[in-house]
Motif scaffolding. Structure first.
Motif, short mmCIF file in Angstrom:
data_model
loop_
_atom_site.label_atom_id
_atom_site.label_comp_id
_atom_site.label_asym_id
_atom_site.label_seq_id
_atom_site.Cartn_x
_atom_site.Cartn_y
_atom_site.Cartn_z
N LEU A 199 0.74 -1.08 0.30
CA LEU A 199 -0.10 0.09 0.10
C LEU A 199 0.64 1.26 0.37
O LEU A 199 0.43 2.55 -0.63
N THR A 200 1.92 1.33 0.99
CA THR A 200 3.19 2.25 1.22
C THR A 200 3.62 2.88 -0.03
O THR A 200 4.26 3.51 -1.78
N SER A 201 4.09 1.39 -1.17
CA SER A 201 4.71 1.36 -2.52
C SER A 201 3.65 2.02 -3.58
O SER A 201 3.67 3.14 -4.37
N MET A 202 2.14 1.89 -3.35
CA MET A 202 0.82 2.07 -4.45
C MET A 202 1.19 3.51 -4.04
O MET A 202 1.00 3.94 -4.81
N ARG A 203 0.92 3.80 -3.29
CA ARG A 203 0.49 5.71 -2.66
C ARG A 203 1.93 6.26 -3.07
O ARG A 203 1.83 6.88 -4.46
N LYS A 204 3.42 5.83 -3.18
CA LYS A 204 4.00 6.49 -3.92
C LYS A 204 4.03 6.43 -5.09
O LYS A 204 4.40 7.03 -6.25
#
Length: 120
Positions: free
Chosen positions: A72-77
């Motif tokens: 989720l963090t990666s997809m936000r970035k």
């Protein structure tokens, strides 16, 4: 009189069109698990269900909570997702960004074009 294309031909055309679209500059590509998470989110949202971060992390079929949180963090970035405030300040809901929605709009146009018989 031209005959109708086979359903498989329509699907193959869609794959070619969508791959060409993915090759254009836009959002950073997702890995296989991120694609699964995105599909999961979209499917739930289309059914009218808003997902919270904790709730999403609880679905074992997506991986461990730490794995899901990292993705989720990666997809936000990468610009695919955003976390929106809810009534409870401790909880965040997962939403698609405008760029992600535009991506799905482009995929929809690819599907429409794939179904439309080419003009001769």
């Amino acid at each position: 009189m031209s005959k109708s294309p086979r359903p498989a031909d329509i699907y193959f055309r869609f794959l070619r069109l969508s791959q060409a679209m993915r090759d254009l500059p836009s959002l950073a590509p997702l890995d296989a698990l991120e694609e699964r998470i995105l599909s999961f989110i979209v499917t739930r949202q289309e059914a009218g269900h808003t997902l919270g971060v904790r709730e999403l992390m609880s679905f074992e079929e997506l991986g461990s909570p730490a794995t899901v949180h990292g993705r989720l963090t990666s997809m936000r970035k990468k610009g695919w997702l955003l976390l929106a405030d809810t009534d409870d300040a401790r909880r965040k809901s997962v939403e698609l960004t405008q760029a992600a929605l535009a991506h799905f709009d482009r995929l929809s146009r690819c599907l429409t074009e794939a179904v439309t018989p080419p003009s001769r």
